[in-house]
Enzyme design. Structure first.
Site, PDB file in Angstrom:
ATOM      1  CB  SER A 162       5.148  -1.674  11.998  1.00  0.00           C
ATOM      2  OG  SER A 162       4.697  -0.348  12.212  1.00  0.00           O
ATOM      3  CG  HIS A 202      -5.969   1.746   5.352  1.00  0.00           C
ATOM      4  ND1 HIS A 202      -5.505   2.660   6.271  1.00  0.00           N
ATOM      5  CD2 HIS A 202      -4.932   0.913   5.075  1.00  0.00           C
ATOM      6  CE1 HIS A 202      -4.231   2.384   6.539  1.00  0.00           C
ATOM      7  NE2 HIS A 202      -3.854   1.335   5.825  1.00  0.00           N
ATOM      8  CD  GLU A 243      -3.649  -2.712   7.549  1.00  0.00           C
ATOM      9  OE1 GLU A 243      -2.520  -2.885   7.112  1.00  0.00           O
ATOM     10  OE2 GLU A 243      -4.347  -1.731   7.266  1.00  0.00           O
ATOM     11  N   GLY A 271       2.277   2.203  10.837  1.00  0.00           N
ATOM     12  CA  GLY A 271       3.201   3.321  10.648  1.00  0.00           C
ATOM     13  C   GLY A 271       3.909   3.742  11.924  1.00  0.00           C
ATOM     14  CD  GLU A 300      -3.065   5.402   6.854  1.00  0.00           C
ATOM     15  OE1 GLU A 300      -3.091   5.457   5.613  1.00  0.00           O
ATOM     16  OE2 GLU A 300      -2.107   4.931   7.496  1.00  0.00           O
ATOM     17  CG  ASN A 321      -1.730   1.235   1.406  1.00  0.00           C
ATOM     18  OD1 ASN A 321      -1.874   2.008   0.455  1.00  0.00           O
ATOM     19  ND2 ASN A 321      -2.281   1.445   2.594  1.00  0.00           N
ATOM     20  CE  LYS A 344       0.096   3.385   4.852  1.00  0.00           C
ATOM     21  NZ  LYS A 344      -0.047   3.561   6.272  1.00  0.00           N
TER      22      LYS A 344
END
Ligand code: PEP
Length: 250
Positions: free
Chosen positions: A213, A95, A167, A173, A97, A9, A11
């Protein structure tokens, strides 16, 4: 035998030329790998060019999002058929985010999942708890709700077309990753939850990926767990060596 998948991904990173350079590098290292399946998810602006580049390789293309309508007056949005016709096979939905910064609820995610399947895209449905839920011992309750809400009333046949990514938000991240045992525990929980609703055969065939991560150093431990069928990789997917190492860890 469940499909093993490693997804990159990217991003909101990489301009067109930068994306081409990264894709070219990855074609050189993992472009002939079909176990695991490798899926690259560049930003929308690079999808068309990367689609042309990966033709003839074993790499699949994914998008990072789509809208929940087939077409119409939705300025700035991207319809699933637009993705399919340029060679996209997968789409990341829900996701964390998107959930956090763009207020995407389970209802919105479910609408997108249904339309993705109807259009012929494979949805990668993301779920995961925040640190406060984990600390309060509420991870399973929270993830269970997200699974039920995001999948909604999918039929068993539709469910078989879905990929799930666990996730934990606290691991995305941050450089903090779930231990293989922690991740495995949640993956089993998700599989059992699906099994209760859809039966063991459907639950047993769904690929459940871990994300948070993942890098070249920790991938092998995570991917050796029996219910972890691959990885959704953010930061490390921008580095050819790291991503290649992750792909070779299965
Ligand atoms: C992600 O983008 O889904 C992700 C897991 O990111 P990272 O690997 O950087 O934590």
């Amino acid at each position: 035998m469940r499909l093993k998948i490693i997804i990159g991904n990217w991003k909101m990173n990489k301009t067109g030329p930068e994306a081409m350079e990264l894709a070219r590098g990855l074609i050189g290292t993992v472009g002939k790998t079909d176990r695991p399946r490798v899926v690259l998810c560049p930003p929308f602006t690079a999808l068309g060019d990367v689609a042309k580049l990966i033709k003839g390789s074993s790499i699949f293309l994914g998008a990072q999002n789509m809208y929940s309508k087939e077409s119409g007056a939705y300025t700035g949005e991207i319809a699933p058929a637009m993705l399919l016709t340029i060679g996209v096979s997968y789409v990341i939905l829900g996701h964390s985010e998107r959930r956090e910064y763009f207020s995407e609820s389970d209802v919105i995610v479910n609408d997108k999942v249904k339309l993705a399947i109807k259009t012929g895209l494979i949805p990668i449905v993301c779920v995961g708890e925040k640190l406060e839920e984990r600390d309060a011992g509420l991870s399973e309750e929270f993830i269970g709700r997200q699974i039920d809400g995001s999948l909604g009333d999918l039929t068993e046949e539709e469910l078989k077309k879905v990929v799930i990514a666990y996730e934990p938000v606290w691991a995305i991240g941050t450089g903090r990753t779930a231990t293989p045992e922690m991740a495995q525990e949640i993956h089993i929980f998700i599989r059992n939850r699906l099994g209760k609703r859809y039966g063991d055969i459907a639950a047993g065939t769904i690929s459940i990926l871990y994300g948070g991560s993942v890098n070249g150093g920790n991938a092998a431990g995570l991917l050796s767990q029996p219910d972890i069928d691959g990885a959704l990789v953010g930061g490390a997917s921008l580095k050819i060596d790291e991503f290649t190492k992750i792909v070779s860890s299965i």
